[in-house]
Scaffold this motif. Structure first.
Motif, PDB file in Angstrom:
ATOM      1  N   THR A  51     -57.114  57.777 -61.821  1.00  0.00           N
ATOM      2  CA  THR A  51     -57.634  58.981 -61.189  1.00  0.00           C
ATOM      3  C   THR A  51     -56.978  59.147 -59.823  1.00  0.00           C
ATOM      4  OG1 THR A  51     -59.506  57.822 -60.154  1.00  0.00           O
ATOM      5  CG2 THR A  51     -59.868  58.798 -62.339  1.00  0.00           C
ATOM      6  N   THR A  52     -56.813  60.391 -59.404  1.00  0.00           N
ATOM      7  CA  THR A  52     -56.339  60.700 -58.060  1.00  0.00           C
ATOM      8  C   THR A  52     -57.085  61.936 -57.565  1.00  0.00           C
ATOM      9  OG1 THR A  52     -54.536  62.137 -58.795  1.00  0.00           O
ATOM     10  CG2 THR A  52     -54.032  59.812 -58.520  1.00  0.00           C
ATOM     11  N   LYS A  53     -57.377  61.954 -56.278  1.00  0.00           N
ATOM     12  CA  LYS A  53     -58.032  63.119 -55.687  1.00  0.00           C
ATOM     13  C   LYS A  53     -57.055  64.280 -55.609  1.00  0.00           C
ATOM     14  CE  LYS A  53     -60.601  64.591 -51.577  1.00  0.00           C
ATOM     15  NZ  LYS A  53     -61.124  64.149 -50.247  1.00  0.00           N
ATOM     16  N   GLN A  54     -55.819  63.987 -55.204  1.00  0.00           N
ATOM     17  CA  GLN A  54     -54.802  65.038 -55.118  1.00  0.00           C
ATOM     18  C   GLN A  54     -53.413  64.435 -55.154  1.00  0.00           C
ATOM     19  OE1 GLN A  54     -55.461  68.263 -52.337  1.00  0.00           O
ATOM     20  NE2 GLN A  54     -53.276  68.438 -51.884  1.00  0.00           N
ATOM     21  N   LEU A  55     -52.528  65.101 -55.873  1.00  0.00           N
ATOM     22  CA  LEU A  55     -51.115  64.724 -55.916  1.00  0.00           C
ATOM     23  C   LEU A  55     -50.278  65.941 -55.557  1.00  0.00           C
ATOM     24  CD1 LEU A  55     -49.140  62.682 -58.527  1.00  0.00           C
ATOM     25  CD2 LEU A  55     -48.364  64.960 -57.906  1.00  0.00           C
ATOM     26  N   ASP A  56     -49.385  65.782 -54.590  1.00  0.00           N
ATOM     27  CA  ASP A  56     -48.422  66.816 -54.224  1.00  0.00           C
ATOM     28  C   ASP A  56     -47.034  66.308 -54.565  1.00  0.00           C
ATOM     29  OD1 ASP A  56     -50.105  68.927 -52.854  1.00  0.00           O
ATOM     30  OD2 ASP A  56     -50.641  67.173 -51.651  1.00  0.00           O
ATOM     31  N   LEU A  94     -55.922  57.007 -54.906  1.00  0.00           N
ATOM     32  CA  LEU A  94     -55.469  56.536 -56.214  1.00  0.00           C
ATOM     33  C   LEU A  94     -56.379  55.422 -56.724  1.00  0.00           C
ATOM     34  CD1 LEU A  94     -53.086  56.368 -58.373  1.00  0.00           C
ATOM     35  CD2 LEU A  94     -52.287  54.446 -57.005  1.00  0.00           C
ATOM     36  N   CYS A  95     -56.778  55.517 -57.994  1.00  0.00           N
ATOM     37  CA  CYS A  95     -57.504  54.439 -58.662  1.00  0.00           C
ATOM     38  C   CYS A  95     -56.846  54.199 -60.005  1.00  0.00           C
ATOM     39  CB  CYS A  95     -58.971  54.808 -58.863  1.00  0.00           C
ATOM     40  SG  CYS A  95     -59.923  53.593 -59.823  1.00  0.00           S
ATOM     41  N   GLN A  96     -56.557  52.936 -60.318  1.00  0.00           N
ATOM     42  CA  GLN A  96     -56.023  52.579 -61.627  1.00  0.00           C
ATOM     43  C   GLN A  96     -56.807  51.401 -62.190  1.00  0.00           C
ATOM     44  OE1 GLN A  96     -51.712  52.339 -62.527  1.00  0.00           O
ATOM     45  NE2 GLN A  96     -52.156  50.243 -63.113  1.00  0.00           N
ATOM     46  N   LEU A 113     -57.317  48.757 -59.321  1.00  0.00           N
ATOM     47  CA  LEU A 113     -56.452  48.880 -58.150  1.00  0.00           C
ATOM     48  C   LEU A 113     -56.788  50.185 -57.446  1.00  0.00           C
ATOM     49  CD1 LEU A 113     -52.615  48.399 -57.979  1.00  0.00           C
ATOM     50  CD2 LEU A 113     -53.607  50.593 -57.332  1.00  0.00           C
ATOM     51  N   ARG A 114     -56.914  50.132 -56.120  1.00  0.00           N
ATOM     52  CA  ARG A 114     -57.154  51.331 -55.312  1.00  0.00           C
ATOM     53  C   ARG A 114     -56.178  51.354 -54.145  1.00  0.00           C
ATOM     54  NH1 ARG A 114     -61.988  53.644 -56.876  1.00  0.00           N
ATOM     55  NH2 ARG A 114     -63.401  52.252 -58.015  1.00  0.00           N
ATOM     56  N   ALA A 115     -55.734  52.556 -53.775  1.00  0.00           N
ATOM     57  CA  ALA A 115     -54.818  52.720 -52.643  1.00  0.00           C
ATOM     58  C   ALA A 115     -54.860  54.165 -52.173  1.00  0.00           C
ATOM     59  CB  ALA A 115     -53.399  52.329 -53.046  1.00  0.00           C
ATOM     60  N   GLY A 116     -54.401  54.386 -50.939  1.00  0.00           N
ATOM     61  CA  GLY A 116     -54.308  55.735 -50.402  1.00  0.00           C
ATOM     62  C   GLY A 116     -55.629  56.389 -50.090  1.00  0.00           C
ATOM     63  N   ASP A 117     -56.672  55.598 -49.792  1.00  0.00           N
ATOM     64  CA  ASP A 117     -57.984  56.171 -49.487  1.00  0.00           C
ATOM     65  C   ASP A 117     -58.131  56.546 -48.018  1.00  0.00           C
ATOM     66  OD1 ASP A 117     -59.118  56.109 -52.047  1.00  0.00           O
ATOM     67  OD2 ASP A 117     -59.603  53.986 -51.855  1.00  0.00           O
TER      68      ASP A 117
END
Length: 214
Positions: A51-56, A94-96, A113-117
């Motif tokens: 899952t991702t909140k937003q991808l540009d 990002l969540c995987q 895995l989580r990143a970019g919060d």
């Protein structure tokens, strides 16, 4: 030109009818080194959820392919996928997750895995994600639908080794866009490759049972 889409894609049959949708994901526990993209590889017997909140993304391409891989018992198999490529991508929240079933003593084991919060998002260059199922709100800018995969030139092009290994048809259907914004992304995928993957605020955890991003 802008196009907005919300919906899901299921690849139970490989008719290669693309929905304008795409997502990005991180490889579990690995930030791929800078340099040329790796050649096609055999995928594992486990898909993963993201899952991702937003991808540009800038420079987008999407086309159909077949991932060669294995089942968890070691048998060879094929997975129909929609390969989505970006020249560059910025990813927020990002969540995987991936679940390994039937581990001796423990049963199911989940890795998340989580990143970019925080204030610094995940960043990737020359990013490809092999998608099996996806849902998102998407806005495409400068989109071309129905180009031959080999002629799609707005994104990073087809992955190295796919055509030679007969995993993708260079004359098959593809779509491309100058840029794309995706919000509230949910996806299931089989593989990711990237030239550079920077995971800010990386957190990784293991737990028993089934715990996934969605």
């Amino acid at each position: 030109m802008q196009s907005q889409v919300r919906g899901g894609t299921r690849w139970k049959r490989f008719a290669v009818v693309m929905v304008p949708s795409v997502a990005a994901t991180a490889a579990i526990g690995v930030a791929l080194a800078q340099g040329a993209l790796a050649a096609s590889f055999s995928v594992s017997g486990q898909s993963f959820k993201v899952t991702t909140k937003q991808l540009d993304g800038e420079g987008f391409v999407q086309y159909g392919a077949m991932d060669q891989g294995y089942t968890l018992t070691g048998d060879k198999t094929l997975h129909p996928v929609a390969v989505s490529g970006f020249k560059s991508a910025t990813i927020k929240s990002l969540c995987q997750s991936v679940v390994t079933p039937n581990v001796p003593v423990f049963g199911n084991v989940s890795l998340i895995l989580r990143a970019g919060d925080g204030d610094t998002p995940v960043k990737a260059e020359n990013l490809y994600i092999d998608v099996a199922q996806l849902e998102a709100d998407a806005t495409f800018r400068g989109i071309d639908i129905g180009v031959a995969a080999k002629d799609a030139n707005k994104g990073p092009g087809m992955k190295s080794g796919e055509v030679a290994n007969k995993q993708a048809n260079p004359y098959g259907f593809a779509q491309q866009a100058d840029s794309v914004t995706l919000k509230d992304v949910k996806q299931t995928a089989w593989a990711t490759t990237a030239g550079t993957f920077k995971l800010s605020g990386l957190k990784m955890s293991l737990s028993t049972g089934v715990k996934e991003c969605y």
